[in-house]
Design a protein around this motif. Structure first.
Motif, PDB file in Angstrom:
ATOM      1  N   UNK A   1       0.836  -1.194   0.000  1.00 49.73           N
ATOM      2  CA  UNK A   1       0.000   0.000   0.000  1.00 49.73           C
ATOM      3  C   UNK A   1       0.869   1.242   0.000  1.00 49.73           C
ATOM      4  N   UNK A   2       0.269   2.339  -0.335  1.00 49.87           N
ATOM      5  CA  UNK A   2       0.965   3.617  -0.338  1.00 49.87           C
ATOM      6  C   UNK A   2       0.434   4.506   0.779  1.00 49.87           C
ATOM      7  N   UNK A   3       0.062   3.872   1.886  1.00 47.34           N
ATOM      8  CA  UNK A   3      -0.558   4.630   2.972  1.00 47.34           C
ATOM      9  C   UNK A   3       0.424   5.574   3.642  1.00 47.34           C
ATOM     10  N   UNK A   4       1.718   5.259   3.587  1.00 45.25           N
ATOM     11  CA  UNK A   4       2.711   6.105   4.229  1.00 45.25           C
ATOM     12  C   UNK A   4       3.043   7.282   3.345  1.00 45.25           C
ATOM     13  N   UNK A   5       2.865   8.473   3.879  1.00 45.48           N
ATOM     14  CA  UNK A   5       3.078   9.684   3.090  1.00 45.48           C
ATOM     15  C   UNK A   5       4.551   9.928   2.816  1.00 45.48           C
ATOM     16  N   UNK A   6       5.432   9.526   3.742  1.00 43.14           N
ATOM     17  CA  UNK A   6       6.850   9.806   3.587  1.00 43.14           C
ATOM     18  C   UNK A   6       7.517   8.720   2.746  1.00 43.14           C
ATOM     19  N   UNK A   7       8.052   9.103   1.612  1.00 42.00           N
ATOM     20  CA  UNK A   7       8.695   8.141   0.743  1.00 42.00           C
ATOM     21  C   UNK A   7       9.906   7.491   1.381  1.00 42.00           C
ATOM     22  N   UNK A   8      10.692   8.278   2.147  1.00 48.34           N
ATOM     23  CA  UNK A   8      11.877   7.726   2.797  1.00 48.34           C
ATOM     24  C   UNK A   8      11.498   6.687   3.832  1.00 48.34           C
ATOM     25  N   UNK A   9      10.362   6.895   4.522  1.00 46.49           N
ATOM     26  CA  UNK A   9       9.935   5.934   5.530  1.00 46.49           C
ATOM     27  C   UNK A   9       9.476   4.645   4.862  1.00 46.49           C
ATOM     28  N   UNK A  10       8.796   4.781   3.730  1.00 46.87           N
ATOM     29  CA  UNK A  10       8.369   3.599   2.978  1.00 46.87           C
ATOM     30  C   UNK A  10       9.574   2.753   2.589  1.00 46.87           C
ATOM     31  N   UNK A  11      10.612   3.410   2.117  1.00 47.15           N
ATOM     32  CA  UNK A  11      11.825   2.688   1.733  1.00 47.15           C
ATOM     33  C   UNK A  11      12.478   2.029   2.944  1.00 47.15           C
ATOM     34  N   UNK A  12      12.457   2.735   4.073  1.00 45.59           N
ATOM     35  CA  UNK A  12      13.075   2.215   5.297  1.00 45.59           C
ATOM     36  C   UNK A  12      12.368   0.964   5.773  1.00 45.59           C
ATOM     37  N   UNK A  13      11.036   0.997   5.842  1.00 46.20           N
ATOM     38  CA  UNK A  13      10.288  -0.176   6.251  1.00 46.20           C
ATOM     39  C   UNK A  13      10.462  -1.327   5.262  1.00 46.20           C
TER      40      UNK A  13
ATOM     41  N   UNK B   1       3.500  14.412  14.646  1.00 42.84           N
ATOM     42  CA  UNK B   1       2.758  13.346  15.304  1.00 42.84           C
ATOM     43  C   UNK B   1       2.357  12.303  14.264  1.00 42.84           C
ATOM     44  N   UNK B   2       2.678  11.061  14.540  1.00 39.35           N
ATOM     45  CA  UNK B   2       2.284   9.945  13.685  1.00 39.35           C
ATOM     46  C   UNK B   2       0.887   9.496  14.123  1.00 39.35           C
ATOM     47  N   UNK B   3      -0.119  10.001  13.437  1.00 39.31           N
ATOM     48  CA  UNK B   3      -1.494   9.852  13.903  1.00 39.31           C
ATOM     49  C   UNK B   3      -1.961   8.399  13.945  1.00 39.31           C
ATOM     50  N   UNK B   4      -1.504   7.578  13.003  1.00 42.32           N
ATOM     51  CA  UNK B   4      -2.007   6.204  12.971  1.00 42.32           C
ATOM     52  C   UNK B   4      -1.479   5.366  14.142  1.00 42.32           C
ATOM     53  N   UNK B   5      -0.451   5.866  14.831  1.00 41.01           N
ATOM     54  CA  UNK B   5       0.105   5.126  15.968  1.00 41.01           C
ATOM     55  C   UNK B   5       0.015   5.915  17.262  1.00 41.01           C
ATOM     56  N   UNK B   6      -0.904   6.901  17.299  1.00 38.59           N
ATOM     57  CA  UNK B   6      -1.057   7.745  18.478  1.00 38.59           C
ATOM     58  C   UNK B   6      -2.516   7.786  18.897  1.00 38.59           C
ATOM     59  N   UNK B   7      -2.731   7.786  20.198  1.00 39.27           N
ATOM     60  CA  UNK B   7      -4.102   7.800  20.717  1.00 39.27           C
ATOM     61  C   UNK B   7      -4.756   9.151  20.503  1.00 39.27           C
ATOM     62  N   UNK B   8      -4.017  10.222  20.710  1.00 38.42           N
ATOM     63  CA  UNK B   8      -4.556  11.570  20.544  1.00 38.42           C
ATOM     64  C   UNK B   8      -3.886  12.207  19.349  1.00 38.42           C
ATOM     65  N   UNK B   9      -4.626  12.485  18.304  1.00 40.32           N
ATOM     66  CA  UNK B   9      -4.085  13.078  17.084  1.00 40.32           C
ATOM     67  C   UNK B   9      -4.132  14.589  17.204  1.00 40.32           C
TER      68      UNK B   9
END
Length: 622
Positions: free
Chosen positions: A487-499, A599-607
């Motif tokens: 999926x392309x859910x991650x907005x940061x391209x560098x993070x996608x490559x890292x994962x 803030x990484x909203x998908x991994x945080x309780x309070x966005x």
């Protein structure tokens, strides 16, 4: 028809004023009412072996016995519906690691009732806590659950379901994406209370260091000092809260002076390793002196009990402290440890698996090096450590506060007579016995390899080994990489490559030889509960936050009943089976340098709304 294995859990208080940890002992079937109700079914199938008994999931013992206890209280034991019919269709979750509770068929109810045509009433899961014993059971959906029962102190609590479990786990989770281009790309945090209020605390701070200090090299306008800290409070929450508020400031002030001194010396471009360590230690010791000794001066000067109550609180309670300091210029990570919280490095090995390296040593009265130090500092005092505890009481040998192990007998007597306090230990002769001076380790980080560090209070390490923790984060990275590739859910391209660079495997961690503890205690809960650690399918990956992922698996993982039971119990009962948990996971990598901390909203309780562009919530100016 299959029969249930019924076990009681008896808890025994450890002789510690620091924490009310309790061990668990497995006993045989212990509820006479339930035993009578199943008498007619005993000839149909033999009991499981004693080995299987020892492997029953703890604390989720089959609580049909509790059903008997509950209905005995309600006065319904003699009615047409027996205890076994109430709990007629329990099915415990099983796994190879946390071997789940045995299962039994609903026909057991028909057998004990003597009426094969009767349809059992719908049930729901509940916990019963009675006189230090914990059971699970099922009660009718129509039956009202009351938290308070009778004068014996028995509690009946509805077990939280899967959605409620996840909600509890994620209530306090936070995740931040670090786009500073300084070697750290993300950090995740979570807290799960057991005490009420929680006695743990934590801090995360990024300090933007200007070019006027030695921290900035040629061509650099600034660099980052990054701090992460976990504080394991005991005998109250006030000391850990004080550390959250002030420890980073004390340490940063000392570091600032040290770096500026190096800059003023034309022969230096960077302070020595020894001077940096000394600055961190100085920050720790100055803060503890304020907490422990300057507070006494203020109280004696003010001469009021209201001031004494406020000022002495952080001194009378105590807290361990684990603080990491990362310098983006040198790429060095220093871990300063006071107490028994722990930091572990995860680094990819040549085999492609992760290796676990301890960056701290548990500092308790039972740690050989600490025991030797204390005996050398206090000769001819045989009880300086007893049963692994300082003067037979406090477990950590280094801590902030805990003034009763630092004040003289005269000071303690004066405070007790004029205000309040405890009677000094009969073994108190030559204080201080406890120090806040940290032991510091230095590690050269390599962001290109995707290192990560897990920092946590001992509530996590009571449940999991270093290797399990590193393997679980590696497993979590595998899952994130798989998700990112599809999926392309991650907005940061560098993070996608890292994962996506992470390779998949089951708990991808190198294992040390048996007995290699690297200066740390084995998880006491695994010892107490007889958990089979040789299987990996007791672990699950269900969370976007890596810290929450660790806590979920520490509290049960695939054993849903154990997870539910441990999160159902309220304070103070929960403290008998689990501690407060505070976990930080710091990911190193070569991220983009846009200067943002988001803030990484998908991994945080309070966005929070939008990005945090160097705001005071996340960063502080030196």
């Amino acid at each position: 028809m299959r029969r249930a294995i019924v076990q009681n859990l008896r808890t025994f208080r450890r002789p510690s004023p620091r924490k009310a940890l309790k061990g668990l002992r497995i006993n045989g079937p212990g509820n006479a009412l339930f035993q009578r109700s199943l008498a007619s079914a005993r000839s149909t199938r033999p009991l499981q072996s004693s080995m299987q008994l020892r492997r029953v999931s703890i604390p989720v013992a089959l609580g049909v016995a509790a059903g008997g206890a509950y209905y005995a209280y309600q006065g319904q034991a003699g009615s047409s519906r027996s205890a076994s019919s109430v709990a007629s269709s329990y099915s415990g979750a099983t796994s190879a690691g946390y071997t789940g509770a045995a299962t039994y068929a609903s026909s057991a109810a028909s057998a004990s009732l003597g009426n094969a045509d009767e349809v059992p009433e719908a049930v729901r899961k509940a916990l019963v806590v009675e006189d230090g014993q914990l059971f699970t059971t099922q009660i009718p959906v129509s039956q009202t659950i009351s938290k308070e029962t009778d004068a014996s102190g028995r509690k009946v609590l509805e077990m939280v379901d899967a959605d409620q479990v996840t909600a509890k786990l994620r209530t306090n989770e936070e995740s931040y994406m670090v786009g500073r281009g300084a070697g750290v790309v993300r950090y995740d945090v979570v807290q799960i209370p057991s005490n009420d209020p929680i006695e743990d605390d934590h801090v995360e701070k990024i300090v933007d260091v200007p070019s006027t200090t030695a921290a900035s090299g040629p061509g650099q306008t600034s660099s980052d000092w990054m701090f992460w800290g976990v504080f394991d409070g005991h005998a109250g929450w006030t000391t850990s809260a004080k550390l959250r508020q002030t420890l980073v400031s004390y340490v940063a002030r000392e570091l600032n002076a040290t770096y500026k001194a190096a800059l003023s010396d034309v022969s230096l471009t960077y302070p020595s390793a020894e001077s940096v360590d000394a600055a961190i230690k100085s920050g720790f010791m100055k803060l503890d002196h304020e907490i422990t000794h300057e507070s006494v001066e203020k109280v004696l000067k003010a001469k009021t009990k209201s001031v004494a109550a406020e000022v002495l609180a952080p001194a009378l309670s105590g807290s361990c402290a684990l603080l990491s300091f990362y310098d983006s210029r040198s790429k060095e990570l220093r871990v300063a440890c006071t107490g028994d919280s722990r930091a572990v490095l995860g680094r990819r090995g040549t085999t492609g698996k992760w290796t676990a390296t301890a960056l701290s040593v548990d500092q308790t009265g039972g740690t050989p090096s600490e025991d030797a130090r204390l005996r050398a500092e206090h000769p001819n005092e045989p009880y300086v450590t007893a049963n692994g505890r300082i003067l037979g009481g406090l477990e950590p040998s280094r801590a902030f506060g805990d003034a009763v192990y630092k004040w003289s007998k005269e000071t303690q007597d004066k405070l007790k007579n004029q205000y309040f306090g405890r009677t000094p230990s009969k073994y108190l002769k030559t204080p201080p016995y406890v120090t806040a001076e940290p032991v510091i380790t230095t590690t050269q980080m390599d962001p290109t390899k995707g290192d990560f560090v897990v920092m946590a209070t001992d509530g996590l390490w009571e449940m999991l080994t270093n290797e399990e923790v590193v393997g679980l984060v590696g497993q979590w990275l595998d899952k994130q990489g798989s998700s990112t590739r599809t999926s392309n859910a991650t907005a940061n391209g560098w993070l996608s490559s890292w994962f996506s660079s992470q390779k998949a495997s089951q708990l991808p961690v190198e294992h040390h030889q048996a007995g290699d503890t690297s200066g740390q205690r084995a998880p006491i809960r695994q010892q107490q509960w007889g958990i089979n650690t040789s299987q990996d399918d007791r672990f699950v990956v269900e969370d976007k936050n890596a810290a929450t992922h660790l806590v979920r698996n520490a509290l049960g993982g695939s054993d849903k009943d154990m997870l539910s039971a441990l999160l159902t119990l309220p304070s103070p009962y929960s403290r008998r089976f689990r501690d407060d948990l505070t976990v930080q996971v710091i990911f190193f990598g070569e991220g983009q340098g846009d200067g943002k901390v988001e803030l990484n909203k998908e991994a945080s309780a309070t966005a929070a709304s939008g990005a945090i562009n160097g705001a005071a919530d996340v960063r502080a100016k030196l």
